[in-house]
Write a protein that holds these residues in place. Structure first.
Motif: not given
Lengths: 136, 302
Positions: B186-199, B246-261
């Motif tokens: 889930r992209p971060p903005e989807s938690h605000l119900d702002e899902y769009s093409f870039c989501s 869900d809250q933990i994953l939301k926080s990680l996605s908002e901080r861009g921490k889900l991906t580990q280069m």
């Protein structure tokens, strides 16, 4: 309000500008899509990738029509093989694609005195802009 | 497949009734799958068409949408073709597609290493399919793009499947609500119900990252710190635990921490890492604004 794409094919690249509006009131559509080339014009996968990418861009943007600046087919300033390949691939789009003669472009621009420097465009996009403007 | 088996497998009565009294007349079912995030999948042979088919049943509840019917009119080499779709009783619906032999990308990733060229090629294919959905005349958002919902045919051509979360974005709107499935994608903005093409682009960015070998655990507890783990195990039930994750994953996605280069292999160079970072940027305004812009960057890789 029309949404159009102007293309100037130069070398092995298609330079792109997207406009929205009419001849007296238009705006440049902001996009990262400024130019696209074919990496290896003899490689089928590369050619297909070019086609998929540029047609996908047209579909994403919902253009009303596409304009390609006409290249000379003969003479010292004629377009090369890749130029015409790119042109052909663009013409496979389901949208209306016009090949626009430079005289048509000049006549559409006459008297307009458009200051290109005020738009967020690179210099290499100016001819693509003029092509787009001519089909607004 | 005996209908009583479906009851043992936990299929709802609505689906059992449909299979028993309707679909079962023309289709010999012989297998099922629960990999779809929000539904039940049955496989079988269509007696009249003489081909293997898959039927995805899903619950749409009160959120009835006509998008699956619209999808029937869209043809793309990268979208699983819908042969038939309809609603059944009590908020359930199904769509019928051909069975794809290669299975889904999730299973493929679990058993194979994918090189750079294949990863780019597969992602290009996914983007081609999404561009068709997003096309101005369709304006459809998938909202549930992840490896489990992408099938591979025998040529490793990706086919986007599972259209249970498909939603059309009206011309006069910028957003729709986010899907409630697959918290990890889930992209971060989807938690605000702002899902769009870039989501949808965000979700494809995560898939690209995984295809290249990036670490993205499906064990949600792996995302907990030690102190979070202590809190998590104190929670009384599955529902509370699920909300906490869900809250933990939301926080990680908002901080861009889900991906580990750093988890990516050596051949994933900086330009490719930049593409992943841009596609999965937590800020939608700093992401590729369209699937075609993302597609362009992959094309430029050669």
């Amino acid at each position: 309000m029309a949404k159009v794409c102007g293309i100037d094919i130069s070398g092995s690249e298609a330079v792109i500008v997207a406009l929205e509006g009419g001849p007296d009131n238009f705006s440049v559509i902001k996009t990262d899509f400024k130019k696209i080339g074919i990496n290896d014009y003899k490689n089928q996968a590369d050619v297909q990738s070019f086609r998929d990418t540029i047609i996908g861009f047209f579909n994403n943007m919902g253009f009303d029509r596409i304009g390609i600046k006409e290249r000379n087919s003969t003479g010292t300033r004629s377009g090369g093989t890749i130029t015409f390949k790119i042109e052909g691939l663009i013409q496979t789009s389901e949208l209306e694609v016009k090949i626009v003669h430079h005289a048509t472009i000049r006549s559409k621009l006459r008297g307009k005195n458009i200051d290109l420097s005020k738009f967020d465009l690179n210099k290499y996009q100016y001819e693509a802009f003029e092509t787009a403007f001519s089909i607004l | 497949m005996k209908f009583m088996d479906l009851k043992d497998l936990g299929f709802p009565n609505e689906i059992i009734n449909c299979v028993e009294h309707d679909l079962g007349k023309d289709i010999d079912f012989d297998a099922c799958s629960f990999k779809g995030s929000n539904g039940y999948i049955l496989f079988g042979e269509h007696n009249i068409q003489k081909k293997r088919i898959a039927i995805k049943f899903y619950y749409y509840g009160e959120d009835y949408h006509d998008e699956v019917r619209l999808l029937n009119q869209i043809k793309s080499p990268n979208l699983l073709t819908i042969m038939h779709a309809r609603t059944i009783e009590n908020g359930y619906a199904y769509f019928i597609t051909e069975e794809v032999i290669g299975g889904d990308l999730d299973s493929f990733l679990g058993h194979n290493r994918i090189g750079l060229k294949s990863a780019v090629s597969i992602t290009k294919g996914i983007l081609n399919g999404v561009i068709e959905l997003h096309k101005d005349t369709n304006r459809l958002l998938h909202r549930d793009l992840k490896p489990a919902n992408i099938l591979l045919d025998s040529n490793q051509n990706p086919l986007i499947a599972d259209f249970g979360s498909l939603k059309r974005i009206p011309e006069d709107q910028k957003y729709v609500t986010g899907s409630k499935h697959a918290a990890l994608y889930r992209p971060p903005e989807s938690h605000l119900d702002e899902y769009s093409f870039c989501s949808d682009v965000y979700q494809i960015g995560l898939v690209f990252y995984q295809l290249l070998g990036g670490y993205l655990s499906y064990n949600e507890e792996d995302y907990l710190t030690n102190s979070q783990r202590k809190e998590y195990f104190k929670l009384p039930g599955d529902f509370e635990k699920s909300k906490y994750i869900d809250q933990i994953l939301k926080s990680l996605s908002e901080r861009g921490k889900l991906t580990q280069m750093k988890s990516l292999p050596y051949f994933v160079n900086k330009p490719i890492q930049r593409i992943i970072s841009k596609a999965t940027n937590p800020d939608p305004d700093r992401r590729y604004s369209s699937a075609s812009e993302f597609r362009l960057k992959l094309h430029e890789l050669g």
